[in-house]
Design a protein around this motif. Structure first.
Motif, PDB file in Angstrom:
ATOM      1  N   MET A   1       0.852  -1.171   0.000  1.00  0.00           N
ATOM      2  CA  MET A   1       0.000   0.000   0.000  1.00  0.00           C
ATOM      3  C   MET A   1       0.896   1.231   0.000  1.00  0.00           C
ATOM      4  SD  MET A   1      -3.289   0.732   2.476  1.00  0.00           S
ATOM      5  CE  MET A   1      -3.243  -0.944   2.983  1.00  0.00           C
ATOM      6  N   LYS A   2       0.581   2.168  -0.871  1.00  0.00           N
ATOM      7  CA  LYS A   2       1.392   3.368  -1.025  1.00  0.00           C
ATOM      8  C   LYS A   2       0.829   4.508  -0.178  1.00  0.00           C
ATOM      9  CE  LYS A   2       3.197   6.350  -4.625  1.00  0.00           C
ATOM     10  NZ  LYS A   2       3.205   6.642  -6.052  1.00  0.00           N
ATOM     11  N   SER A   3       1.679   5.159   0.595  1.00  0.00           N
ATOM     12  CA  SER A   3       1.260   6.278   1.426  1.00  0.00           C
ATOM     13  C   SER A   3       1.135   7.539   0.570  1.00  0.00           C
ATOM     14  CB  SER A   3       2.273   6.526   2.545  1.00  0.00           C
ATOM     15  OG  SER A   3       1.924   7.697   3.258  1.00  0.00           O
ATOM     16  N   THR A   4       0.050   8.298   0.815  1.00  0.00           N
ATOM     17  CA  THR A   4      -0.143   9.556   0.091  1.00  0.00           C
ATOM     18  C   THR A   4       0.389  10.746   0.884  1.00  0.00           C
ATOM     19  OG1 THR A   4      -2.303   9.935   1.080  1.00  0.00           O
ATOM     20  CG2 THR A   4      -2.241   8.693  -0.990  1.00  0.00           C
ATOM     21  N   GLY A   5       0.594  10.563   2.175  1.00  0.00           N
ATOM     22  CA  GLY A   5       1.037  11.661   3.018  1.00  0.00           C
ATOM     23  C   GLY A   5      -0.101  12.576   3.436  1.00  0.00           C
ATOM     24  N   ILE A   6      -1.321  12.244   3.044  1.00  0.00           N
ATOM     25  CA  ILE A   6      -2.491  13.059   3.374  1.00  0.00           C
ATOM     26  C   ILE A   6      -3.075  12.565   4.692  1.00  0.00           C
ATOM     27  CG2 ILE A   6      -4.817  13.723   2.669  1.00  0.00           C
ATOM     28  CD1 ILE A   6      -3.916  13.214  -0.246  1.00  0.00           C
ATOM     29  N   VAL A   7      -3.318  13.504   5.610  1.00  0.00           N
ATOM     30  CA  VAL A   7      -3.915  13.174   6.906  1.00  0.00           C
ATOM     31  C   VAL A   7      -5.195  13.985   7.047  1.00  0.00           C
ATOM     32  CG1 VAL A   7      -3.614  13.257   9.416  1.00  0.00           C
ATOM     33  CG2 VAL A   7      -1.668  12.718   7.927  1.00  0.00           C
ATOM     34  N   ASN A  41      -4.965  -4.142  10.639  1.00  0.00           N
ATOM     35  CA  ASN A  41      -5.253  -2.884  11.341  1.00  0.00           C
ATOM     36  C   ASN A  41      -5.500  -1.751  10.355  1.00  0.00           C
ATOM     37  OD1 ASN A  41      -5.239  -3.738  13.985  1.00  0.00           O
ATOM     38  ND2 ASN A  41      -3.036  -3.480  14.213  1.00  0.00           N
ATOM     39  N   SER A  42      -6.044  -2.077   9.194  1.00  0.00           N
ATOM     40  CA  SER A  42      -6.268  -1.074   8.155  1.00  0.00           C
ATOM     41  C   SER A  42      -7.734  -1.015   7.767  1.00  0.00           C
ATOM     42  CB  SER A  42      -5.456  -1.419   6.900  1.00  0.00           C
ATOM     43  OG  SER A  42      -4.081  -1.396   7.178  1.00  0.00           O
ATOM     44  N   ILE A  43      -8.174   0.182   7.415  1.00  0.00           N
ATOM     45  CA  ILE A  43      -9.488   0.399   6.836  1.00  0.00           C
ATOM     46  C   ILE A  43      -9.251   0.652   5.355  1.00  0.00           C
ATOM     47  CG2 ILE A  43     -11.520   1.892   6.759  1.00  0.00           C
ATOM     48  CD1 ILE A  43     -10.908   2.585   9.711  1.00  0.00           C
ATOM     49  N   ILE A  44      -9.941  -0.107   4.517  1.00  0.00           N
ATOM     50  CA  ILE A  44      -9.771   0.014   3.077  1.00  0.00           C
ATOM     51  C   ILE A  44     -11.075   0.523   2.482  1.00  0.00           C
ATOM     52  CG2 ILE A  44      -9.283  -1.234   0.940  1.00  0.00           C
ATOM     53  CD1 ILE A  44      -7.723  -3.250   2.779  1.00  0.00           C
ATOM     54  N   LEU A  45     -10.995   1.604   1.717  1.00  0.00           N
ATOM     55  CA  LEU A  45     -12.150   2.165   1.031  1.00  0.00           C
ATOM     56  C   LEU A  45     -12.008   1.848  -0.452  1.00  0.00           C
ATOM     57  CD1 LEU A  45     -12.173   5.717   2.642  1.00  0.00           C
ATOM     58  CD2 LEU A  45     -13.475   3.718   3.364  1.00  0.00           C
ATOM     59  N   ARG A  46     -13.115   1.427  -1.080  1.00  0.00           N
ATOM     60  CA  ARG A  46     -13.077   1.120  -2.506  1.00  0.00           C
ATOM     61  C   ARG A  46     -14.387   1.584  -3.128  1.00  0.00           C
ATOM     62  NH1 ARG A  46     -11.998  -4.961  -3.885  1.00  0.00           N
ATOM     63  NH2 ARG A  46     -14.115  -5.187  -3.119  1.00  0.00           N
TER      64      ARG A  46
END
Length: 80
Positions: A1-7, A41-46
């Motif tokens: 999974m690639k991090s976008t850096g957006i919080v 421990n991840s939430i995945i949105l699709r």
């Protein structure tokens, strides 16, 4: 999974804003459906794409008696 850096912060109702760049890239509009998955421990949105109950295809899906079915499976069922 690639991090976008957006919080993003979660508000008191549990909402957050999905950045417009992500919505545009996935063609997600105001009435689009979003599937939510929990994995480790991840939430995945699709983006929700209706799929055929028989083969899982997302191409040419129609409603048939309150079920999602692709035209190919419908044609196959009519032949039997």
């Amino acid at each position: 999974m690639k991090s976008t850096g957006i919080v993003r912060k979660i508000d008191s109702l549990g909402r957050f804003v999905l950045p417009i760049e992500m919505r545009n890239r996935l063609d997600i509009g105001p009435d689009s459906g979003i599937e939510i998955f929990f994995e480790n421990n991840s939430i995945i949105l699709r983006k929700y794409e209706p799929s055929c109950i028989f083969c899982g295809s997302t191409a040419d899906v129609i409603d048939f008696k309150d079920k999602k079915i692709c035209k190919a499976c419908k044609a196959e069922l009519l032949l039997k």
